[in-house]
Motif scaffolding. Sequence first.
Motif, short mmCIF file in Angstrom:
data_model
loop_
_atom_site.label_atom_id
_atom_site.label_comp_id
_atom_site.label_asym_id
_atom_site.label_seq_id
_atom_site.Cartn_x
_atom_site.Cartn_y
_atom_site.Cartn_z
N GLU A 1 -34.19 -6.35 5.77
CA GLU A 1 -33.93 -7.36 6.79
C GLU A 1 -35.12 -7.43 7.74
N ILE A 2 -35.61 -8.65 7.96
CA ILE A 2 -36.80 -8.83 8.80
C ILE A 2 -36.52 -9.81 9.95
N THR A 3 -35.25 -10.08 10.20
CA THR A 3 -34.88 -11.11 11.17
C THR A 3 -35.59 -10.96 12.50
N HIS A 4 -35.75 -9.74 12.97
CA HIS A 4 -36.32 -9.52 14.31
C HIS A 4 -37.73 -8.93 14.26
N LEU A 5 -38.32 -8.89 13.09
CA LEU A 5 -39.70 -8.39 13.00
C LEU A 5 -40.66 -9.41 13.61
N PRO A 6 -41.67 -8.96 14.33
CA PRO A 6 -42.68 -9.89 14.87
C PRO A 6 -43.53 -10.48 13.74
N THR A 7 -44.21 -11.56 14.06
CA THR A 7 -44.99 -12.28 13.06
C THR A 7 -46.01 -11.38 12.37
N HIS A 8 -46.76 -10.58 13.13
CA HIS A 8 -47.81 -9.75 12.52
C HIS A 8 -47.23 -8.75 11.53
N ALA A 9 -46.00 -8.27 11.79
CA ALA A 9 -45.37 -7.34 10.87
C ALA A 9 -44.95 -8.04 9.58
N ARG A 10 -44.58 -9.31 9.69
CA ARG A 10 -44.23 -10.07 8.49
C ARG A 10 -45.48 -10.36 7.65
N VAL A 11 -46.58 -10.62 8.33
CA VAL A 11 -47.84 -10.81 7.59
C VAL A 11 -48.19 -9.54 6.83
N ALA A 12 -47.99 -8.38 7.47
CA ALA A 12 -48.28 -7.10 6.81
C ALA A 12 -47.40 -6.88 5.59
N LEU A 13 -46.19 -7.42 5.62
CA LEU A 13 -45.28 -7.31 4.47
C LEU A 13 -45.66 -8.28 3.34
N GLY A 14 -46.44 -9.32 3.69
CA GLY A 14 -46.87 -10.25 2.66
C GLY A 14 -46.37 -11.66 2.83
N ILE A 15 -46.07 -12.08 4.05
CA ILE A 15 -45.63 -13.46 4.31
C ILE A 15 -46.71 -14.16 5.12
N ALA A 16 -47.28 -15.22 4.57
CA ALA A 16 -48.35 -15.94 5.27
C ALA A 16 -48.03 -17.43 5.32
N LEU A 17 -48.28 -18.03 6.47
CA LEU A 17 -47.97 -19.44 6.72
C LEU A 17 -49.24 -20.26 6.82
N VAL A 18 -49.26 -21.39 6.09
CA VAL A 18 -50.27 -22.42 6.31
C VAL A 18 -49.57 -23.51 7.12
N PRO A 19 -49.83 -23.58 8.43
CA PRO A 19 -49.03 -24.43 9.29
C PRO A 19 -49.32 -25.92 9.13
N GLU A 20 -48.37 -26.72 9.51
CA GLU A 20 -48.56 -28.17 9.55
C GLU A 20 -49.73 -28.48 10.49
N GLY A 21 -50.61 -29.37 10.07
CA GLY A 21 -51.75 -29.72 10.90
C GLY A 21 -52.89 -28.74 10.83
N ARG A 22 -52.75 -27.69 9.99
CA ARG A 22 -53.82 -26.74 9.64
C ARG A 22 -54.13 -25.72 10.73
N ARG A 23 -54.21 -26.13 12.00
CA ARG A 23 -54.39 -25.19 13.13
C ARG A 23 -55.61 -24.28 12.97
N LEU A 24 -56.73 -24.85 12.60
CA LEU A 24 -57.97 -24.08 12.52
C LEU A 24 -58.60 -23.94 13.90
N PHE A 25 -59.59 -23.06 14.00
CA PHE A 25 -60.35 -22.90 15.24
C PHE A 25 -61.59 -23.77 15.12
N PRO A 26 -61.65 -24.93 15.80
CA PRO A 26 -62.74 -25.88 15.58
C PRO A 26 -64.10 -25.36 16.02
N SER A 27 -64.13 -24.40 16.94
CA SER A 27 -65.42 -23.88 17.43
C SER A 27 -65.96 -22.77 16.53
N LEU A 28 -65.19 -22.38 15.50
CA LEU A 28 -65.64 -21.35 14.57
C LEU A 28 -66.11 -21.98 13.27
N THR A 29 -66.95 -21.27 12.57
CA THR A 29 -67.42 -21.76 11.28
C THR A 29 -66.33 -21.60 10.23
N LEU A 30 -66.57 -22.20 9.07
CA LEU A 30 -65.66 -22.08 7.95
C LEU A 30 -65.41 -20.60 7.64
#
Length: 201
Positions: A33-62
């Motif tokens: 059960e991961i209902t209350h796990l924070p986002t970073h802990a879910r990423v560590a478990l292997g869940i990654a989101l590509v968000p709507e609108g991409r949400r890149l950092f425009p001031s950073l390089t590719l």
Amino acid sequence: MIGANGAGKSTLLRTLAGLHQPAAGSIHFAGREITHLPTHARVALGIALVPEGRRLFPSLTLEENLLVGARRSSAWTVSRVMELFPWMGARRRQLTLNLSGGEQQGVAIGRALMAGPRVLLLDELSLGLSPAAVRRIYDLLPSLLAEGMAILLVEQDVTQALRVSDLAHCLLEGRITLSGRPRDLSPEQVEAAYFGLAARA
């Protein structure tokens, strides 16, 4: 996951990623059960989101945008992502602000891959992209599935989503109104579920 605007598709993905807390129910992943796990802990478990609108950092390089998503334990490296997207090599030092929409979507996917996901959450993959860019992005999905990861795709483009999916769910006002293998669903069933025609009848 298909459905009209406001059906709850993006909310579902953001909840699975840990950006929203569910009002009821629970979320389980790999027997835990991961209902209350924070986002970073879910990423560590292997869940990654590509968000709507991409949400890149425009001031950073590719390349810098890719490195934002990196985890030490991931098998995905900048070089490996650039093998998947061969055009990136020549533009690795270019600001993402100056990339096309399709290229930015590629960077957003690459950034998520850098976390080494077991489940990749893709939110509105084709939003704002030209038909050619959409085809190029969708053509990548089989190779990602071949890596052993699962993909949960949220999409308004019903035809495109059904073409690449093993299993389809239609969401309407936060509820699933239709589920099944795309080849078993008739256009009439999909239309009724998408627009809530059966419910209104």
